[in-house]
Write an enzyme that holds these catalytic residues in place. Structure first.
Site, mmCIF file in Angstrom:
data_model
loop_
_atom_site.group_PDB
_atom_site.id
_atom_site.type_symbol
_atom_site.label_atom_id
_atom_site.label_comp_id
_atom_site.label_asym_id
_atom_site.label_seq_id
_atom_site.Cartn_x
_atom_site.Cartn_y
_atom_site.Cartn_z
ATOM 1 N N ASN A 1 61.950 10.303 23.090
ATOM 2 C CA ASN A 1 62.744 10.040 24.294
ATOM 3 C C ASN A 1 61.892 10.389 25.510
ATOM 4 O O ASN A 1 61.125 11.352 25.485
ATOM 5 C CB ASN A 1 64.029 10.864 24.313
ATOM 6 N N HIS A 2 62.035 9.585 26.576
ATOM 7 C CA HIS A 2 61.146 9.711 27.733
ATOM 8 C C HIS A 2 61.898 10.157 28.994
ATOM 9 O O HIS A 2 61.621 9.676 30.096
ATOM 10 C CB HIS A 2 60.443 8.382 27.987
ATOM 11 N N SER A 3 62.818 11.089 28.848
ATOM 12 C CA SER A 3 63.526 11.612 30.022
ATOM 13 C C SER A 3 62.604 12.468 30.877
ATOM 14 O O SER A 3 61.771 13.221 30.375
ATOM 15 C CB SER A 3 64.731 12.444 29.592
ATOM 16 N N ALA B 1 64.344 6.645 28.558
ATOM 17 C CA ALA B 1 64.302 5.596 27.543
ATOM 18 C C ALA B 1 63.925 6.102 26.158
ATOM 19 O O ALA B 1 63.184 7.072 25.998
ATOM 20 C CB ALA B 1 63.332 4.501 27.965
#
Length: 353
Positions: free
Chosen positions: A173-175, A45
């Protein structure tokens, strides 16, 4: 040369859904885009308005106005609140082929836009964010297939509403990465360029600085058990890391728009089983390294399996944690009318011969 796109996205949360290296997806997620509407670990996200934590879920801006936020992480606000930008429907404005220069082929750009209204999750001011995802293949004869997969994220935010002169922004970004497809990341080696980090209290808020602290402040010490530029290996349960590491330790020099700065490597990762390498680079002054202790995601109807602790590791380039509440740090996150917040994050991965 493969012309297949390595990266795919969805408008919900401007989420990075897939990152394929030699046909292997190395980010955690779900098959059905609808499943991301229940995404408690923030898989892939875009995080906003403020990534990471805000102490006591409040801050003061605009000539002394105190803004109260939802407390969704103990006493603090985390990742923009209960309905942060990870749960918003972004507008996919366009998708286009782009020319990127020598050594970069199959360039493709997807542009997403989000307008966040004044008062959204308690934050002041109407803002407009433009996120440009640009992917390409970097020619390299020494790797499988002769090319590396590269993704650049370009974030730009402006305060567009009337009546408010400033707001707070901190995006990432939270990958989560898993280089093998196994149930956990054990055996993955990580290398970081710095071990200077922000020590935190029991709620993950930085202990320093107080208002009168000068730099370097007493808590600015190396993270224990890790040496800069030397690989360390993730085991089944340790090391357990969820801390903010500093690439720039001089907050007064940190720009609101960092996109003109050279990229720096946050983390290099490798797993001998898959022979996949990953690099995360950024123009940002810090990054949160999280080894995934609190991942607890149920299996889904689309066939996506359960994800448990340490199923992936996360690298979140961003500004300092709780910067808005620290006099010495707030300049890096306070967006004023007429100014632009900007940052870049780059993911690069390949499989060695």
């Amino acid at each position: 040369m493969s012309t297949n796109k390595a990266f795919t996205f969805i408008p919900h949360g401007a989420i990075l859904k897939e990152f394929k290296v030699c046909s292997q997806n190395i980010v955690l997620g779900f098959s059905d885009p609808e499943e991301y509407k229940n995404n408690p670990s923030y898989f892939g996200a875009t995080i906003g308005r403020v990534a990471n934590r805000i102490a006591n879920a409040k801050f003061t801006l605009n000539n002394g106005t105190t803004y109260e936020l939802a407390k969704n992480n103990g006493p603090n606000s985390l990742h923009g609140g209960f309905v942060g930008w990870d749960q918003k429907e972004w507008v996919h404005e366009r998708s286009e082929e782009v020319e990127l220069g020598e050594g970069k082929v199959c360039g493709w750009r997807d542009v997403f836009c989000l307008v966040s209204e004044d008062g959204d999750q308690g934050f002041p001011g109407k803002v407009r964010c433009v996120l440009k995802y640009t992917q390409w293949k970097e020619k390299c004869a020494e790797v499988v297939g002769g090319e590396k997969e590269v993704l650049e994220m370009d974030f730009g935010v402006e305060l567009v509403g009337e009546g408010v002169e400033e707001t707070v922004i901190n995006l990432t970004n939270h990958s989560y990465f898993n280089l093998t497809g196994d149930a956990n990341t054990a055996g993955t080696t990580l290398t970081v360029p710095t071990t200077t980090y922000l020590p935190v209290d029991s709620t993950s808020i930085p202990l320093y600085p107080s208002t009168n602290t000068v730099y370097p402040y007493p808590g600015l010490t190396p993270y224990p058990g890790i040496t800069p530029k030397e690989p360390f290996t993730l085991g089944p349960t340790s090391p357990a890391i969820d801390h903010c590491f500093l690439l720039n330790c001089q907050p007064s020099t940190i720009l609101l728009d960092t996109r003109t700065l050279p990229l720096q490597t946050c983390v290099s990762a490798f797993h001998p089983k898959s022979k996949i390498w990953l690099e995360v680079l950024t123009t940002e002054p810090a990054f949160q390294l999280y080894t995934g202790e609190f991942i607890d995601v149920t299996a889904r109807k689309d066939g996506s399996g359960k994800k448990a602790a340490r199923a992936g590791f996360c690298v979140e380039p961003s500004r300092y944690v709780d910067a808005v509440n620290r006099d010495q740090w707030r300049g890096m996150v306070v967006l004023k009318k007429g100014k632009v917040y900007g940052s870049k994050i780059v993911y690069k991965a390949w499989k060695e011969e």
